[in-house]
Design an enzyme around this catalytic site. Structure first.
Site, PDB file in Angstrom:
ATOM      1  N   ASP A 229       2.813  -6.684   3.425  1.00 40.57           N
ATOM      2  CA  ASP A 229       2.491  -5.578   4.343  1.00 40.57           C
ATOM      3  C   ASP A 229       2.888  -5.926   5.779  1.00 40.57           C
ATOM      4  O   ASP A 229       2.132  -5.712   6.713  1.00 40.57           O
ATOM      5  CB  ASP A 229       0.991  -5.251   4.267  1.00 40.57           C
ATOM      6  CG  ASP A 229       0.624  -3.989   5.052  1.00 40.57           C
ATOM      7  OD1 ASP A 229       1.535  -3.222   5.407  1.00 40.57           O
ATOM      8  OD2 ASP A 229      -0.573  -3.789   5.317  1.00 40.57           O
TER       9      ASP A 229
ATOM     10  N   HIS B 236       3.452   2.532  12.506  1.00 46.23           N
ATOM     11  CA  HIS B 236       2.458   3.546  12.887  1.00 46.23           C
ATOM     12  C   HIS B 236       3.028   4.603  13.828  1.00 46.23           C
ATOM     13  O   HIS B 236       2.270   5.307  14.497  1.00 46.23           O
ATOM     14  CB  HIS B 236       1.226   2.907  13.534  1.00 46.23           C
ATOM     15  CG  HIS B 236       0.393   2.094  12.608  1.00 46.23           C
ATOM     16  ND1 HIS B 236      -0.864   1.635  12.939  1.00 46.23           N
ATOM     17  CD2 HIS B 236       0.617   1.646  11.350  1.00 46.23           C
ATOM     18  CE1 HIS B 236      -1.378   0.933  11.938  1.00 46.23           C
ATOM     19  NE2 HIS B 236      -0.483   0.932  10.963  1.00 46.23           N
TER      20      HIS B 236
ATOM     21  N   GLU C 243      -4.936   2.025   2.393  1.00 42.31           N
ATOM     22  CA  GLU C 243      -5.117   0.853   3.247  1.00 42.31           C
ATOM     23  C   GLU C 243      -5.350   1.232   4.700  1.00 42.31           C
ATOM     24  O   GLU C 243      -6.175   0.621   5.394  1.00 42.31           O
ATOM     25  CB  GLU C 243      -3.881  -0.051   3.140  1.00 42.31           C
ATOM     26  CG  GLU C 243      -4.011  -1.382   3.869  1.00 42.31           C
ATOM     27  CD  GLU C 243      -3.507  -1.350   5.297  1.00 42.31           C
ATOM     28  OE1 GLU C 243      -3.757  -2.318   6.045  1.00 42.31           O
ATOM     29  OE2 GLU C 243      -2.873  -0.351   5.696  1.00 42.31           O
ATOM     30  N   GLU C 244      -4.617   2.218   5.194  1.00 42.26           N
ATOM     31  CA  GLU C 244      -4.638   2.494   6.628  1.00 42.26           C
ATOM     32  C   GLU C 244      -6.017   2.903   7.146  1.00 42.26           C
ATOM     33  O   GLU C 244      -6.382   2.595   8.278  1.00 42.26           O
ATOM     34  CB  GLU C 244      -3.606   3.575   6.978  1.00 42.26           C
ATOM     35  CG  GLU C 244      -2.162   3.201   6.676  1.00 42.26           C
ATOM     36  CD  GLU C 244      -1.623   2.080   7.549  1.00 42.26           C
ATOM     37  OE1 GLU C 244      -2.381   1.511   8.359  1.00 42.26           O
ATOM     38  OE2 GLU C 244      -0.426   1.760   7.408  1.00 42.26           O
TER      39      GLU C 244
ATOM     40  N   ASP D 292       6.044   0.432   6.608  1.00 37.78           N
ATOM     41  CA  ASP D 292       4.585   0.294   6.499  1.00 37.78           C
ATOM     42  C   ASP D 292       4.056   1.407   5.590  1.00 37.78           C
ATOM     43  O   ASP D 292       3.633   2.438   6.085  1.00 37.78           O
ATOM     44  CB  ASP D 292       3.946   0.373   7.891  1.00 37.78           C
ATOM     45  CG  ASP D 292       2.461   0.073   7.874  1.00 37.78           C
ATOM     46  OD1 ASP D 292       1.997  -0.562   6.902  1.00 37.78           O
ATOM     47  OD2 ASP D 292       1.755   0.467   8.800  1.00 37.78           O
TER      48      ASP D 292
ATOM     49  N   HIS E  63       0.811  -1.225   0.000  1.00 37.04           N
ATOM     50  CA  HIS E  63       0.000   0.000   0.000  1.00 37.04           C
ATOM     51  C   HIS E  63       0.839   1.267   0.000  1.00 37.04           C
ATOM     52  O   HIS E  63       1.852   1.379   0.674  1.00 37.04           O
ATOM     53  CB  HIS E  63      -1.032  -0.006   1.131  1.00 37.04           C
ATOM     54  CG  HIS E  63      -0.514  -0.005   2.528  1.00 37.04           C
ATOM     55  ND1 HIS E  63      -0.155   1.150   3.183  1.00 37.04           N
ATOM     56  CD2 HIS E  63      -0.350  -1.008   3.422  1.00 37.04           C
ATOM     57  CE1 HIS E  63       0.213   0.866   4.420  1.00 37.04           C
ATOM     58  NE2 HIS E  63       0.119  -0.442   4.591  1.00 37.04           N
TER      59      HIS E  63
END
Length: 467
Positions: free
Chosen positions: A348, A420, A321-322, A288, A276
């Site tokens: 991912d 994140h 995606e998130e 990520d 992503h």
């Protein structure tokens, strides 16, 4: 020479030579792609440029549009064909001013990050008594109305696991916690970051408000501050917290960027892989999911480097995606070609080494997949006897619709130390492990794209379910 030895030697010369086993072109080609990948720089160059030239990429923002243009240019430069962006609607959530602090029993600043999708506090913020729950189940056990006017805090830690399952187990704390707290009367919600590290940097992530509960502001606390609040709660004194979150949410657009290596014999048959393009905003989205895209793009590039594959290989850089927007949009756009989808897969989970591959039910017994197992063995990867059930958030809809799904299992021991958070940066990428990932994906793509192997599970196999 003794007579017996001389006779034996002459006899050996007279015997016809035993021919070597005929080479397997499929295995040879897959091994060549695998071996090139181990020293290739395509994947690292991809993520280095992405994090340096684009940086964070919140879906629907100006940075998202820059990432789209970067992705198109990058795939085009690598020789992919039919490169384009597929637009779809999203809600662009952006954090504004964020602050939290203990007011009493004594002042103490808290490190927080608002959760993606959180509503803001009033401009002046919220100040209220806090209730600390050591586990999520403790929150769920609280009676309706027991948190009226209070800030609910869940400090349950996430468990470190090699396969990342600790994250899945803890995910309801972030996803559902705000609505559960609101049902019990809370005016705001804080939780210990879903993280395995010891940093004071908090880890954000998306929440999912439930339709039958009020929407309350929600944020993630750093691991360190969560433990501090536990110590304060142990003292038995009331804790008051001031919280300010000034987020905004506006209708916008995101884009999934795709490119192809067209098949030479069966161009309509397509293998879809990717990662992503969007990321959270504290860091630069290196692991990520910059590396996920880099791995699959580089693998596709290498798998088609020697000669055009028989089937089409398509890479997808999923745009949102998130915040959970990509899957529905991509499924809607590509479900009409479901019958021609050979396989789907998504990377991912960072870039640390792959240790297993899960294939659709029954596929491990097929000849080409047995060849793949042989090619993967020198990478210390085995083909799991357990079938794949889920391959990634952005391909979940296609998986549920019946697309054969593969899932490479990575070592996620370190991944949740950083994801994140502001620590999701390029220095976390181990180039040797990154290239091991590329080698594995390249071997799979080479074999799947150059055979007529059918990876669909046998009739009667139960449909996969989302984890």
């Amino acid at each position: 020479m003794r007579p017996l030895l001389l006779a034996a030697a002459l006899s050996a010369l007279a015997m016809p030579a035993i021919a070597a086993p005929p080479s397997d072109p499929l295995r040879t080609g897959a091994e060549a792609a695998r071996d090139r990948a181990l020293t290739d720089t395509t994947a690292y160059d991809f993520v280095e440029s992405l994090t340096t030239d684009v940086g964070q990429r919140l879906a629907g923002t100006e940075a998202s549009a820059r990432a789209r243009d970067w992705g198109i240019a990058r795939l085009t430069a690598l020789g992919f064909k039919n490169v384009h962006a597929e637009a779809f609607p999203v809600t662009a959530w952006q954090r504004g001013e964020e602050a939290a602090a203990v007011v009493s029993p004594h002042p103490q600043k808290l490190a927080i990050l608002g959760l993606g999708g959180s509503v803001p506090t009033p401009p002046e913020g919220i100040e209220a008594e806090a209730v600390v729950f050591r586990t999520y189940d403790d929150l769920l056990a609280a009676p309706v109305g027991s948190l009226a006017g209070k800030i609910a805090i869940v400090t349950q830690p996430m468990v470190r696991t090699a396969d990342g399952s600790g994250y899945g187990a803890a995910n309801p704390i972030r996803r559902s916690g705000p609505s559960e707290a609101a049902r019990r009367g809370a005016v705001a919600y804080l939780h210990r970051s879903l993280a395995t590290g010891e940093s004071r940097l908090p880890h954000t992530g998306a929440l999912n408000y439930q339709a039958d509960a009020p929407k309350i502001p929600a944020a993630a606390l750093s691991v360190i501050d969560s433990e501090l609040l536990e110590h304060m709660a142990d003292r038995g004194q009331p804790i008051r917290i001031r919280l300010k979150l000034q987020s905004t949410a506006t209708p916008s657009t995101a884009w999934t960027v795709t490119g192809e290596i067209p098949g030479s014999e069966h161009p309509e048959q397509v293998i879809i892989v990717g990662g992503h393009l969007d990321s959270w905003d504290p860091g630069t989205g290196a692991i990520d999911d910059g590396t996920g895209m880099a791995i699959t793009v580089a693998a596709a590039h290498l798998a088609g480097a020697a000669h055009p594959p028989k089937r089409t290989i398509r890479v997808a850089l999923f745009g949102a995606e998130e915040m959970d927007f990509s899957d529905d949009a991509f499924t809607a756009a590509h479900k009409p070609e479901l019958a021609n989808i050979v396989a789907v897969g998504e990377s991912d989970s960072g870039s640390d080494r792959i240790w297993a591959l899960a294939l659709p039910a029954g596929a491990a017994k097929l000849g080409p997949m047995k060849t793949l197992a042989t090619v993967l063995a020198p990478l210390s990867i085995y083909v799991s006897p357990e079938p794949s059930r889920f391959g990634g958030s952005d391909i979940g809809g296609l998986t549920m619709a019946g697309a054969p799904t593969i899932a490479f299992r990575q070592d996620a021991s370190r991944y949740f130390d950083w994801h994140h958070s502001a620590d999701d940066t390029l220095d976390k990428v181990d180039r040797v492990q990154l290239n091991q990932n590329v080698a594995a994906w390249a071997a799979f793509l080479y074999i799947a794209a150059n055979t007529d192997v059918d990876l669909h599970p046998p009739a009667g196999t139960p449909s996969p379910a989302r984890p």
